[in-house]
Design a protein around this motif. Sequence first.
Motif, PDB file in Angstrom:
ATOM      1  N   ALA A  30       0.812  -1.217   0.000  1.00 47.44           N
ATOM      2  CA  ALA A  30       0.000   0.000   0.000  1.00 47.44           C
ATOM      3  C   ALA A  30       0.847   1.270   0.000  1.00 47.44           C
ATOM      4  CB  ALA A  30      -0.933   0.001   1.202  1.00 47.44           C
ATOM      5  N   ASN A  31       2.129   1.158   0.368  1.00 48.10           N
ATOM      6  CA  ASN A  31       3.025   2.313   0.405  1.00 48.10           C
ATOM      7  C   ASN A  31       4.021   2.315  -0.752  1.00 48.10           C
ATOM      8  OD1 ASN A  31       2.022   3.673   2.691  1.00 48.10           O
ATOM      9  ND2 ASN A  31       3.009   2.179   4.010  1.00 48.10           N
ATOM     10  N   SER A  32       3.603   1.768  -1.887  1.00 51.62           N
ATOM     11  CA  SER A  32       4.437   1.842  -3.088  1.00 51.62           C
ATOM     12  C   SER A  32       3.527   2.010  -4.299  1.00 51.62           C
ATOM     13  CB  SER A  32       5.312   0.599  -3.232  1.00 51.62           C
ATOM     14  OG  SER A  32       4.531  -0.530  -3.537  1.00 51.62           O
ATOM     15  N   ILE A  33       4.058   2.649  -5.318  1.00 48.35           N
ATOM     16  CA  ILE A  33       3.273   2.872  -6.532  1.00 48.35           C
ATOM     17  C   ILE A  33       4.208   3.007  -7.722  1.00 48.35           C
ATOM     18  CG2 ILE A  33       3.186   5.380  -6.241  1.00 48.35           C
ATOM     19  CD1 ILE A  33       0.297   5.236  -7.393  1.00 48.35           C
ATOM     20  N   LEU A  34       3.779   2.477  -8.843  1.00 42.76           N
ATOM     21  CA  LEU A  34       4.467   2.694 -10.112  1.00 42.76           C
ATOM     22  C   LEU A  34       3.832   3.933 -10.736  1.00 42.76           C
ATOM     23  CD1 LEU A  34       5.339   0.120 -12.800  1.00 42.76           C
ATOM     24  CD2 LEU A  34       4.252   2.246 -13.423  1.00 42.76           C
ATOM     25  N   LEU A  35       4.653   4.851 -11.208  1.00 39.80           N
ATOM     26  CA  LEU A  35       4.126   6.047 -11.838  1.00 39.80           C
ATOM     27  C   LEU A  35       5.016   6.461 -12.999  1.00 39.80           C
ATOM     28  CD1 LEU A  35       5.587   9.049 -10.549  1.00 39.80           C
ATOM     29  CD2 LEU A  35       5.010   7.603  -8.618  1.00 39.80           C
ATOM     30  N   PHE A  36       4.502   7.331 -13.820  1.00 41.87           N
ATOM     31  CA  PHE A  36       5.273   7.860 -14.938  1.00 41.87           C
ATOM     32  C   PHE A  36       5.608   9.318 -14.647  1.00 41.87           C
ATOM     33  CE2 PHE A  36       3.733   4.119 -16.964  1.00 41.87           C
ATOM     34  CZ  PHE A  36       4.679   3.816 -17.923  1.00 41.87           C
ATOM     35  N   LEU A  37       6.909   9.574 -14.515  1.00 40.90           N
ATOM     36  CA  LEU A  37       7.398  10.942 -14.337  1.00 40.90           C
ATOM     37  C   LEU A  37       7.494  11.597 -15.704  1.00 40.90           C
ATOM     38  CD1 LEU A  37      10.353  10.249 -11.876  1.00 40.90           C
ATOM     39  CD2 LEU A  37       8.049  11.041 -11.310  1.00 40.90           C
ATOM     40  N   GLU A  38       7.317  12.895 -15.730  1.00 39.41           N
ATOM     41  CA  GLU A  38       7.463  13.655 -16.970  1.00 39.41           C
ATOM     42  C   GLU A  38       8.492  14.760 -16.744  1.00 39.41           C
ATOM     43  OE1 GLU A  38       4.865  14.169 -19.838  1.00 39.41           O
ATOM     44  OE2 GLU A  38       3.379  12.718 -19.165  1.00 39.41           O
ATOM     45  N   PRO A  39       9.133  15.209 -17.817  1.00 37.40           N
ATOM     46  CA  PRO A  39      10.112  16.290 -17.670  1.00 37.40           C
ATOM     47  C   PRO A  39       9.425  17.653 -17.508  1.00 37.40           C
ATOM     48  CG  PRO A  39      10.045  15.528 -19.943  1.00 37.40           C
ATOM     49  CD  PRO A  39       9.120  14.652 -19.167  1.00 37.40           C
ATOM     50  N   ARG A  40       8.658  17.757 -16.450  1.00 35.21           N
ATOM     51  CA  ARG A  40       7.964  19.000 -16.090  1.00 35.21           C
ATOM     52  C   ARG A  40       7.566  18.901 -14.628  1.00 35.21           C
ATOM     53  NH1 ARG A  40       3.912  16.757 -19.848  1.00 35.21           N
ATOM     54  NH2 ARG A  40       4.905  18.190 -21.270  1.00 35.21           N
ATOM     55  N   GLN A  41       7.038  19.958 -14.094  1.00 33.63           N
ATOM     56  CA  GLN A  41       6.623  19.925 -12.689  1.00 33.63           C
ATOM     57  C   GLN A  41       5.400  19.035 -12.534  1.00 33.63           C
ATOM     58  OE1 GLN A  41       6.370  23.626 -10.570  1.00 33.63           O
ATOM     59  NE2 GLN A  41       4.858  22.806  -9.151  1.00 33.63           N
ATOM     60  N   MET A  42       5.467  18.163 -11.548  1.00 36.22           N
ATOM     61  CA  MET A  42       4.353  17.276 -11.208  1.00 36.22           C
ATOM     62  C   MET A  42       4.047  17.446  -9.724  1.00 36.22           C
ATOM     63  SD  MET A  42       5.513  13.772 -13.152  1.00 36.22           S
ATOM     64  CE  MET A  42       4.229  12.855 -12.326  1.00 36.22           C
ATOM     65  N   ASN A  43       2.831  17.152  -9.353  1.00 37.12           N
ATOM     66  CA  ASN A  43       2.444  17.169  -7.951  1.00 37.12           C
ATOM     67  C   ASN A  43       1.822  15.826  -7.603  1.00 37.12           C
ATOM     68  OD1 ASN A  43       3.089  19.956  -7.291  1.00 37.12           O
ATOM     69  ND2 ASN A  43       1.418  20.476  -8.674  1.00 37.12           N
ATOM     70  N   VAL A  44       2.167  15.338  -6.428  1.00 41.07           N
ATOM     71  CA  VAL A  44       1.601  14.080  -5.956  1.00 41.07           C
ATOM     72  C   VAL A  44       1.068  14.290  -4.543  1.00 41.07           C
ATOM     73  CG1 VAL A  44       3.092  12.632  -7.380  1.00 41.07           C
ATOM     74  CG2 VAL A  44       3.820  13.212  -5.078  1.00 41.07           C
ATOM     75  N   LEU A  45      -0.016  13.622  -4.254  1.00 37.64           N
ATOM     76  CA  LEU A  45      -0.587  13.664  -2.916  1.00 37.64           C
ATOM     77  C   LEU A  45      -0.927  12.227  -2.540  1.00 37.64           C
ATOM     78  CD1 LEU A  45      -1.673  15.225  -0.474  1.00 37.64           C
ATOM     79  CD2 LEU A  45      -3.844  15.452  -1.705  1.00 37.64           C
ATOM     80  N   PHE A  46      -0.206  11.696  -1.560  1.00 36.80           N
ATOM     81  CA  PHE A  46      -0.404  10.331  -1.110  1.00 36.80           C
ATOM     82  C   PHE A  46      -0.790  10.337   0.361  1.00 36.80           C
ATOM     83  CE2 PHE A  46       3.168   9.338  -4.211  1.00 36.80           C
ATOM     84  CZ  PHE A  46       2.324   8.874  -5.203  1.00 36.80           C
ATOM     85  N   GLU A  47      -1.626   9.410   0.725  1.00 32.70           N
ATOM     86  CA  GLU A  47      -1.915   9.129   2.127  1.00 32.70           C
ATOM     87  C   GLU A  47      -1.104   7.910   2.510  1.00 32.70           C
ATOM     88  OE1 GLU A  47      -3.906  10.697   4.363  1.00 32.70           O
ATOM     89  OE2 GLU A  47      -4.422  12.247   2.899  1.00 32.70           O
ATOM     90  N   VAL A  48      -0.527   7.898   3.679  1.00 33.82           N
ATOM     91  CA  VAL A  48       0.208   6.732   4.156  1.00 33.82           C
ATOM     92  C   VAL A  48      -0.734   5.536   4.141  1.00 33.82           C
ATOM     93  CG1 VAL A  48       1.412   5.729   6.139  1.00 33.82           C
ATOM     94  CG2 VAL A  48       1.782   8.119   5.539  1.00 33.82           C
ATOM     95  N   ASN A  49      -0.215   4.416   3.677  1.00 37.62           N
ATOM     96  CA  ASN A  49      -0.955   3.156   3.550  1.00 37.62           C
ATOM     97  C   ASN A  49      -2.039   3.191   2.484  1.00 37.62           C
ATOM     98  OD1 ASN A  49       0.560   1.853   5.593  1.00 37.62           O
ATOM     99  ND2 ASN A  49      -0.735   2.798   7.150  1.00 37.62           N
ATOM    100  N   ASP A  50      -1.977   4.174   1.574  1.00 39.29           N
ATOM    101  CA  ASP A  50      -2.961   4.238   0.495  1.00 39.29           C
ATOM    102  C   ASP A  50      -2.381   4.954  -0.722  1.00 39.29           C
ATOM    103  OD1 ASP A  50      -5.313   3.865  -0.853  1.00 39.29           O
ATOM    104  OD2 ASP A  50      -6.344   5.556   0.079  1.00 39.29           O
ATOM    105  N   PHE A  51      -1.159   4.613  -1.107  1.00 38.12           N
ATOM    106  CA  PHE A  51      -0.534   5.265  -2.263  1.00 38.12           C
ATOM    107  C   PHE A  51      -1.313   5.006  -3.550  1.00 38.12           C
ATOM    108  CE2 PHE A  51       4.174   5.852  -0.936  1.00 38.12           C
ATOM    109  CZ  PHE A  51       3.778   6.458   0.236  1.00 38.12           C
ATOM    110  N   LYS A  52      -1.966   3.863  -3.638  1.00 44.40           N
ATOM    111  CA  LYS A  52      -2.660   3.481  -4.865  1.00 44.40           C
ATOM    112  C   LYS A  52      -3.763   4.469  -5.238  1.00 44.40           C
ATOM    113  CE  LYS A  52      -0.306  -0.389  -4.997  1.00 44.40           C
ATOM    114  NZ  LYS A  52       1.087  -0.191  -5.189  1.00 44.40           N
ATOM    115  N   ASP A  53      -4.366   5.123  -4.240  1.00 41.07           N
ATOM    116  CA  ASP A  53      -5.418   6.086  -4.510  1.00 41.07           C
ATOM    117  C   ASP A  53      -4.909   7.520  -4.444  1.00 41.07           C
ATOM    118  OD1 ASP A  53      -7.456   4.223  -4.966  1.00 41.07           O
ATOM    119  OD2 ASP A  53      -7.816   3.990  -2.824  1.00 41.07           O
ATOM    120  N   GLY A  54      -3.601   7.696  -4.563  1.00 32.95           N
ATOM    121  CA  GLY A  54      -3.016   9.033  -4.525  1.00 32.95           C
ATOM    122  C   GLY A  54      -3.392   9.845  -5.748  1.00 32.95           C
TER     123      GLY A  54
END
Length: 185
Positions: A30-54
């Motif tokens: 629950a505290n890991s996620i695969l994501l695609f980074l881009e060469p620009r500013q990104m924002n992420v918001l994760f809750e502990v133990n619920d990265f999948k729904d970030g």
Amino acid sequence: KGFFQFKGAIDEPTQAYFYGNRKFNNPDDANSILLFLEPRQMNVLFEVNDFKDGQITGSKTHAEYTIYNKQIEALQKKWKPMFDSLEQGRSVKDEKTINLVNNTQLPIYLKEHQNTSLHFIKQYPYSYVSASLLRKQTQELPLDSLRALFQLLSVAVKESRNGSFINDFITNGESLFIGTKAPDF
């Protein structure tokens, strides 16, 4: 205090893993996620133990990956009874059930999973996610099918790291066709 920032340089959308305090070393944690980074500013918001729904914003590629993930989640939900049966068989070491599921149902699921990926590639030929998915199919697909799908990809995606890998794989495979001169070895 729950905030972080990092900077770096990438030249194309890049697949990455983000890990928090993991309970076990598994991509499904629950505290890991695969994501695609881009060469620009990104924002992420994760809750502990619920990265999948970030919430991940600033990455068109990750938004496309989310679309693909929803398709795979629907497929997994459809096949949940099969996974449950397999898990139950493993928990009680029921080799008959395990072999039955592995030999009859699992191949059908895997084919549907592959078809879902191939459909996504055809639907999103401009997506770097498609190149990532196609790269995973290099050992599974016949060379002519791989070549046909690769040709569908946009020029930018073909020239990406994954696209270059696929192109090299196709080129090397074609050099081994019967009737062609063997490469030096």
